[in-house]
Enzyme design. Structure first.
Site, PDB file in Angstrom:
ATOM      1  N   GLU A  62      -1.201  62.133 -62.835  1.00 29.82           N
ATOM      2  CA  GLU A  62      -0.497  63.281 -62.260  1.00 29.82           C
ATOM      3  C   GLU A  62      -1.491  64.267 -61.650  1.00 29.82           C
ATOM      4  OE1 GLU A  62       1.915  65.293 -65.190  1.00 29.82           O
ATOM      5  OE2 GLU A  62       2.901  66.534 -63.677  1.00 29.82           O
ATOM      6  N   ASN A 209      11.906  63.663 -62.252  1.00 28.42           N
ATOM      7  CA  ASN A 209      11.198  63.524 -63.525  1.00 28.42           C
ATOM      8  C   ASN A 209      11.708  64.573 -64.507  1.00 28.42           C
ATOM      9  OD1 ASN A 209       8.696  62.907 -65.311  1.00 28.42           O
ATOM     10  ND2 ASN A 209       8.563  65.127 -64.957  1.00 28.42           N
ATOM     11  N   GLU A 210      11.967  64.156 -65.728  1.00 25.49           N
ATOM     12  CA  GLU A 210      12.393  65.093 -66.783  1.00 25.49           C
ATOM     13  C   GLU A 210      13.359  66.129 -66.211  1.00 25.49           C
ATOM     14  OE1 GLU A 210       9.172  66.551 -69.264  1.00 25.49           O
ATOM     15  OE2 GLU A 210       8.804  64.536 -70.014  1.00 25.49           O
ATOM     16  N   GLU A 338       6.345  57.645 -69.682  1.00 21.31           N
ATOM     17  CA  GLU A 338       5.349  58.560 -70.262  1.00 21.31           C
ATOM     18  C   GLU A 338       5.315  58.321 -71.761  1.00 21.31           C
ATOM     19  OE1 GLU A 338       5.498  62.720 -69.163  1.00 21.31           O
ATOM     20  OE2 GLU A 338       6.087  62.226 -67.101  1.00 21.31           O
ATOM     21  N   GLN A 387      -2.424  60.160 -69.902  1.00 21.78           N
ATOM     22  CA  GLN A 387      -2.543  59.822 -68.510  1.00 21.78           C
ATOM     23  C   GLN A 387      -3.895  59.161 -68.298  1.00 21.78           C
ATOM     24  OE1 GLN A 387      -1.605  63.041 -65.817  1.00 21.78           O
ATOM     25  NE2 GLN A 387       0.235  63.644 -66.930  1.00 21.78           N
TER      26      GLN A 387
END
Ligand code: AHR
Length: 535
Positions: A62, A209-210, A338, A387
């Site tokens: 990210e 996302n989310e 994730e 990540q």
């Protein structure tokens, strides 16, 4: 390292129990110091199951802190050796991991990212503020062309996370067309003018996302409608349409999976849901206010971290129950895009950069996740660790020109043989519990598979902080000629690599006693082992 000794072994009759790990030996007062009977394991090579998708070994990178900038990208003018702006040491370290897919540009960043900011001459790109992560300047040096160059350098595939939170459907639709069009449209010409003649293949496309949080604070019902609207306009030439991933829930929540799969998931030419994302982070304490430290933690947080990692099994089961009901034909997959450990940040690091050390505990977390993922191959189509570099459970850490591989890196490297391997069921018998206070986990976790080159791979985790354990392994339907075994462990529960001591934690050879269709192995405490058996 090959360490093969052919010996004769007698195995006791087995009381077979199906399952990943089964604790059966009740010992009063815990097990430390007690003599343990061997654990017995049977691997059913004669009952092969599903393919363990290589995509379970995916990465997530990210625009966050030093994850991409400095961690992967330093720019062409940097003193740090680089190729087209990508640091050579990092690229060379990542290549051997055979990373199958990389998710980008977020995370939370995805829903504030406007793809047009990241194309064209770099000096002309706008400077924005990364409002989620540190309120720092984002100069958009890494955009679509740079990300796709990274994907190609690593021989990987792209998973783009589109912006549904703060951009209209036309933006997402045109981004996909810009990447995939092979005609005389203005978007295709623009891509060519920016240096890319051929269209790119984008394997996966996330629609937000989310969206329950940073992606727009939506309800499952509202997002489900919005998904349909945005996905309706996502179009690509024949053969270039990515698989579409809807943004789902987290932890044990099922309402997002329920809403997204409860109605139409395949509306022909209009939209389709290929997958529903899910997120699960491991916090040692379970408390976001005080998550626990990356190093210097007590044994209570060693075991709580492992215990909380294993909870992913239950979280996936819950999603699967919903999908079995709503999608019995198995069209919709779960994308755990994730996962990983999330600790209190490294003292002194920049707020919002999510920097943390990575110890042998993280390697066990990774391997336990892998072992669980292999049990869910039917529905779990992808998993992406959060990540890749410098952020959360990173596989690499950098400090200016220096770079180190973390214990998590080594866990990924050890488990490469499982990519696209064929799952093999196994039974474990006599696994004691490992207990600290009121937390109890199995002493051993295991997985097995037939690799794409015909070997039998066994992954083993000894969760105990201080006790070794012996395993007798019986192979049904496989006879081995040679064994290659490696183990990753550390001198303490927080053993880790530093820039001054980069190889404190790294794999070494492991002794295995092999006799055709049976073998014995002793697993050191706090260890991850992978055994490869040649037929
Ligand atoms: O990985 C860090 C953040 O965790 C991601 O941006 C977000 O999706 C999640 O909350």
């Amino acid at each position: 390292m090959i360490r093969t000794r052919r010996t004769y072994m007698t195995l006791n009759p087995k009381k077979l129990t199906r399952g990943l790990c089964v604790g059966l030996l009740a010992l009063s007062g815990g097990i430390a110091g007690n003599a343990l009977a061997d654990v017995e394991m049977t691997i059913r090579a004669d009952e092969p199951g599903d393919t363990i998708s290589k995509y379970l070994y995916g990465q997530f990178a990210e625009h966050l802190g030093r994850g991409l900038y400095e961690g992967i990208w330093v720019g062409e003018d940097s003193d740090i050796p680089n190729t087209g702006g990508f640091r050579n040491d990092v690229i060379e370290a990542l290549k051997p991991l055979k990373i199958p897919v990389i998710r980008w540009p977020g995370g939370c960043f995805a829903d504030e990212y406007h793809w047009r900011d990241g194309i064209g001459p770099r000096e002309d790109r706008p400077v924005r503020i990364n409002t989620h992560w540190g309120w720092v300047e984002e100069d958009n040096s890494i955009g679509t062309h740079e990300f796709m160059q990274l994907v190609e350098m690593l021989d990987s595939e792209a998973y783009i996370a589109g912006n549904i939170g703060s951009a209209p459907p036309v933006d997402m639709a045109q981004w996909l067309q810009y990447m995939t069009a092979d005609d005389n449209s203005t978007l295709a010409k623009e891509r060519r003018a920016n240096g890319r003649e051929e269209p790119w293949k984008v394997a996966f496309w996330g629609v937000g996302n989310e969206t329950w949080g940073c992606g727009g604070n939506m309800t499952p019902a509202y997002y489900t409608d919005l998904y349909r609207r945005y996905a309706t306009f996502l179009k690509a030439p024949s053969g270039y349409m990515p698989k579409l991933v809807a943004s789902g829930g987290q932890n044990d929540a099922t309402d997002w999976t329920e809403a997204l799969s409860g109605g139409t998931t395949d509306a022909g030419m209009f939209f389709k849901i290929d997958g529903i994302s899910h997120h699960y982070y491991t916090l040692p304490t379970g408390d976001w206010g005080k998550k626990g430290q990356a190093t210097g933690f007590p044994e209570a947080e060693w075991i709580s971290t492992l215990d909380r990692t294993l909870m992913v099994d239950g979280h996936l089961n819950l999603q699967e129950e919903v999908l079995e009901r709503n999608d019995p034909d198995g069209q919709v997959g779960i994308y755990l895009d994730e996962w990983g450990t999330w600790y209190d940040p490294t003292p002194g690091s920049t707020q919002g950069f999510l920097e943390q050390q990575n110890s042998i505990r993280d390697a066990l977390v990774a391997a336990l996740n892998f072992n669980v993922f292999h049990e869910h191959t039917e529905r779990l189509h992808m998993a992406n660790i959060a990540q890749t570099v410098n952020v959360l459970q990173a596989v690499l850490l950098t400090d200016g020109p220096k770079m180190i591989k973390t214990p998590t890196y080594h866990a990924f490297e050890l488990y490469i043989p499982f990519q696209d391997a064929t799952y093999l069921p196994l039974e474990l018998d006599g696994v004691p519990d490992y207990e600290v206070g009121d937390v109890s986990v199995p002493h051993v976790s295991a997985t097995a598979a037939l690799t794409t080159d015909g070997k039998l791979a066994i992954g083993l985790v000894n969760l105990h902080a201080s006790d070794a354990i012996d395993i007798d392994i019986d192979l049904e339907g496989f006879s081995a000629d040679a064994a290659e075994a490696r183990v990753l462990t550390g001198a303490s529960i927080d053993a880790h690599n530093t820039f001054d001591s980069p190889e404190t934690v790294k794999p070494t050879g492991l002794d295995v006693n092999l006799d055709g269709d049976s073998l014995e192995v002793s697993l050191p405490p706090r260890s991850v082992s992978v055994i490869l058996l040649d037929p």
